[in-house]
Motif scaffolding. Structure first.
Motif, PDB file in Angstrom:
ATOM      1  N   UNK A 100       0.907  -1.205   0.078  1.00  0.00           N
ATOM      2  CA  UNK A 100       0.040   0.044  -0.181  1.00  0.00           C
ATOM      3  C   UNK A 100       0.819   1.194   0.037  1.00  0.00           C
ATOM      4  N   UNK A 101       2.303   1.126   0.216  1.00  0.00           N
ATOM      5  CA  UNK A 101       2.747   2.344   0.422  1.00  0.00           C
ATOM      6  C   UNK A 101       3.055   3.138  -1.032  1.00  0.00           C
ATOM      7  N   UNK A 102       2.805   2.513  -1.966  1.00  0.00           N
ATOM      8  CA  UNK A 102       2.940   3.029  -3.355  1.00  0.00           C
ATOM      9  C   UNK A 102       1.718   3.609  -4.036  1.00  0.00           C
ATOM     10  N   UNK A 103       0.799   3.421  -2.994  1.00  0.00           N
ATOM     11  CA  UNK A 103      -0.755   3.695  -3.618  1.00  0.00           C
ATOM     12  C   UNK A 103      -0.847   5.221  -3.055  1.00  0.00           C
ATOM     13  N   UNK A 104      -1.413   6.510  -4.026  1.00  0.00           N
ATOM     14  CA  UNK A 104      -1.941   7.311  -3.458  1.00  0.00           C
ATOM     15  C   UNK A 104      -2.990   7.502  -2.628  1.00  0.00           C
ATOM     16  N   UNK A 105      -3.285   8.738  -1.729  1.00  0.00           N
ATOM     17  CA  UNK A 105      -4.160   8.822  -0.655  1.00  0.00           C
ATOM     18  C   UNK A 105      -5.681   8.290  -1.424  1.00  0.00           C
ATOM     19  N   UNK A 106      -5.856   9.239  -2.224  1.00  0.00           N
ATOM     20  CA  UNK A 106      -7.319   9.084  -2.986  1.00  0.00           C
ATOM     21  C   UNK A 106      -7.678   7.647  -3.419  1.00  0.00           C
ATOM     22  N   UNK A 107      -6.416   6.937  -4.057  1.00  0.00           N
ATOM     23  CA  UNK A 107      -6.646   5.792  -4.297  1.00  0.00           C
ATOM     24  C   UNK A 107      -6.981   4.489  -3.124  1.00  0.00           C
ATOM     25  N   UNK A 108      -6.209   4.730  -2.088  1.00  0.00           N
ATOM     26  CA  UNK A 108      -6.398   4.036  -1.027  1.00  0.00           C
ATOM     27  C   UNK A 108      -7.804   4.094  -0.365  1.00  0.00           C
ATOM     28  N   UNK A 109      -8.487   5.495  -0.223  1.00  0.00           N
ATOM     29  CA  UNK A 109      -9.697   5.929   0.319  1.00  0.00           C
ATOM     30  C   UNK A 109     -10.543   5.141  -0.697  1.00  0.00           C
ATOM     31  N   UNK A 110     -10.501   5.162  -2.026  1.00  0.00           N
ATOM     32  CA  UNK A 110     -11.543   4.714  -2.878  1.00  0.00           C
ATOM     33  C   UNK A 110     -11.434   3.241  -2.836  1.00  0.00           C
ATOM     34  N   UNK A 111     -10.148   2.308  -2.471  1.00  0.00           N
ATOM     35  CA  UNK A 111     -10.088   1.203  -2.356  1.00  0.00           C
ATOM     36  C   UNK A 111     -10.822   0.717  -0.982  1.00  0.00           C
ATOM     37  N   UNK A 112     -10.943   1.393  -0.093  1.00  0.00           N
ATOM     38  CA  UNK A 112     -11.731   1.025   1.042  1.00  0.00           C
ATOM     39  C   UNK A 112     -13.278   1.192   0.726  1.00  0.00           C
ATOM     40  N   UNK A 113     -13.467   2.152   0.128  1.00  0.00           N
ATOM     41  CA  UNK A 113     -14.804   2.429  -0.215  1.00  0.00           C
ATOM     42  C   UNK A 113     -15.651   1.218  -1.161  1.00  0.00           C
ATOM     43  N   UNK A 114     -14.443   0.554  -1.987  1.00  0.00           N
ATOM     44  CA  UNK A 114     -14.800  -0.227  -2.892  1.00  0.00           C
ATOM     45  C   UNK A 114     -14.780  -1.915  -2.018  1.00  0.00           C
ATOM     46  N   UNK A 115     -14.227  -1.793  -1.096  1.00  0.00           N
ATOM     47  CA  UNK A 115     -14.288  -3.319  -0.356  1.00  0.00           C
ATOM     48  C   UNK A 115     -13.058  -3.587   0.339  1.00  0.00           C
ATOM     49  N   UNK A 116     -12.053  -2.921   0.298  1.00  0.00           N
ATOM     50  CA  UNK A 116     -10.745  -3.352   1.050  1.00  0.00           C
ATOM     51  C   UNK A 116     -11.062  -3.101   2.378  1.00  0.00           C
ATOM     52  N   UNK A 117     -10.369  -3.837   3.259  1.00  0.00           N
ATOM     53  CA  UNK A 117     -10.730  -3.565   4.653  1.00  0.00           C
ATOM     54  C   UNK A 117      -9.118  -3.592   5.358  1.00  0.00           C
ATOM     55  N   UNK A 118      -8.264  -4.389   5.626  1.00  0.00           N
ATOM     56  CA  UNK A 118      -6.933  -4.102   5.959  1.00  0.00           C
ATOM     57  C   UNK A 118      -5.899  -3.661   4.975  1.00  0.00           C
ATOM     58  N   UNK A 119      -5.223  -2.739   5.409  1.00  0.00           N
ATOM     59  CA  UNK A 119      -4.521  -2.050   4.493  1.00  0.00           C
ATOM     60  C   UNK A 119      -2.740  -2.224   5.262  1.00  0.00           C
ATOM     61  N   UNK A 120      -2.040  -2.749   4.603  1.00  0.00           N
ATOM     62  CA  UNK A 120      -0.717  -2.994   4.940  1.00  0.00           C
ATOM     63  C   UNK A 120       0.403  -1.963   4.269  1.00  0.00           C
ATOM     64  N   UNK A 121       0.982  -1.571   5.416  1.00  0.00           N
ATOM     65  CA  UNK A 121       1.843  -0.440   5.038  1.00  0.00           C
ATOM     66  C   UNK A 121       3.148  -0.797   5.657  1.00  0.00           C
ATOM     67  N   UNK A 122       4.475  -0.678   4.911  1.00  0.00           N
ATOM     68  CA  UNK A 122       5.743  -0.797   5.549  1.00  0.00           C
ATOM     69  C   UNK A 122       6.514   0.158   4.903  1.00  0.00           C
ATOM     70  N   UNK A 123       6.835   0.062   3.523  1.00  0.00           N
ATOM     71  CA  UNK A 123       8.090   0.822   3.065  1.00  0.00           C
ATOM     72  C   UNK A 123       7.756   2.448   3.196  1.00  0.00           C
ATOM     73  N   UNK A 124       6.602   2.860   3.399  1.00  0.00           N
ATOM     74  CA  UNK A 124       6.231   4.360   3.591  1.00  0.00           C
ATOM     75  C   UNK A 124       6.807   4.897   4.840  1.00  0.00           C
ATOM     76  N   UNK A 125       6.882   3.970   5.994  1.00  0.00           N
ATOM     77  CA  UNK A 125       7.636   4.165   7.134  1.00  0.00           C
ATOM     78  C   UNK A 125       8.984   4.303   6.972  1.00  0.00           C
ATOM     79  N   UNK A 126       9.895   3.500   6.035  1.00  0.00           N
ATOM     80  CA  UNK A 126      11.133   3.593   6.138  1.00  0.00           C
ATOM     81  C   UNK A 126      11.750   4.794   5.062  1.00  0.00           C
ATOM     82  N   UNK A 127      10.734   5.188   4.272  1.00  0.00           N
ATOM     83  CA  UNK A 127      10.800   6.337   3.355  1.00  0.00           C
ATOM     84  C   UNK A 127      10.760   7.618   4.166  1.00  0.00           C
TER      85      UNK A 127
END
Length: 294
Positions: free
Chosen positions: A213-240
């Motif tokens: 999920x680190x490579x997904x823009x904010x609007x895409x993440x929010x729209x993905x949750x609206x479409x049906x995603x529930x758990x969103x895994x994020x790792x690389x964004x913390x390291x960057x």
């Protein structure tokens, strides 16, 4: 507060139609930053320790797991502990005693029949020991240095009918799906297939998980949750967030020998990133969360 259970946090997320952020831990600073950021955002959160992180710590699971459990227990928001991307069955067997309430068993690189068989065995073990089990179907590329999969490569997208059969055959509790993201992205340029996410959510009776999920823009993440995603895994964004802040602190304090002087700003940078992403993920019908959750 007491260590939360992943299954309970996921059930609450499904009920309230919000995303549930899950962040990967490498060091104690990661765990502290994740909880601090989640507290700022007022969101429940999952601390995830991957098999790769365990390998980094000499193959010893308990020291980092127990540290994370203590950080989680002191949190002001519900916090659960998850063992991520497990390929080693011995490591999965160690999860219940180490305080994990969930694990992700990753057999996604195996041929489909072998993936199904291995994952069903993992789910049977997990359920006997009170673990919520996540698995992956389709290929979320970019892990361990592999290149992202082209959009139309075999396995680059999870098929809804195959996913429904896979969940029925394995009895997993959550399913990570390939819908356009890729592991280890340092630029936020990935686009999600929202129509496919909606089809998967309709076909699969368990929560959907987004890896990479680190490579997904904010609007895409929010729209993905609206479409049906529930758990969103994020790792690389913390390291960057961590690494540039660490470099800047070292440049600013070239004579510093106390690691706290440079690790502190890096931890703060991670916490700010966690708070921002947690607010994006904890959406209801595409609207950012406005009040603390608990």
């Amino acid at each position: 507060m007491p260590l939360a259970r992943t299954a309970d946090l996921l059930a609450h997320a499904v009920e309230t139609r919000r995303g549930l952020p899950a962040f990967n831990v490498i060091t104690l600073e990661h765990a502290e930053a994740i909880v601090a950021g989640a507290e700022l955002a007022g969101t429940p959160v999952i601390l995830q320790i991957s098999q790769n992180a365990v390998a980094y710590h000499g193959g010893r699971l308990l020291p980092l797991a127990r540290a994370c459990a203590e950080v989680a227990a002191a949190a002001a928001v519900p916090t659960a502990l998850h063992l991520d991307h497990v390929e080693d069955f011995d490591l999965l067997r160690a999860a219940p005693a180490a305080g994990f309430s969930s694990a992700m068993f990753d057999a996604s690189t195996l041929p489909h029949a072998e993936n199904l068989k291995a994952t069903a065995e993992a789910a049977e073990f997990a359920h006997r020991h009170g673990l919520h089990l996540e698995a992956e179907l389709g290929r979320v590329g970019g892990k361990d240095g592999e290149p992202p999969l082209p959009a139309h490569a075999p396995g680059a997208r999870t098929d809804p009918a195959e996913a429904a059969d896979y969940v029925a055959g394995t009895r997993v509790d959550a399913l990570a799906v390939a819908v356009g993201s890729s592991h280890a992205m340092t630029t936020r340029t990935a686009g999600l297939d929202h129509a496919l996410i909606a089809r998967l959510a309709a076909a699969v009776p368990v929560p959907l998980v987004l890896h990479g999920s680190s490579g997904v823009p904010d609007a895409e993440l929010a729209a993905g949750v609206t479409a049906g995603l529930v758990k969103i895994n994020i790792g690389t964004a913390l390291n960057t967030a961590f690494t540039p802040a660490l470099r800047a602190a070292l440049d600013r304090l070239p004579d510093a020998v106390d690691p706290r002087k440079v690790l502190g700003p890096a931890r703060t940078a991670m916490a700010e990133t966690v708070a921002q992403l947690a607010r994006v993920v904890a959406t209801r019908s595409g609207q950012p969360v406005a009040e603390p959750l608990g």
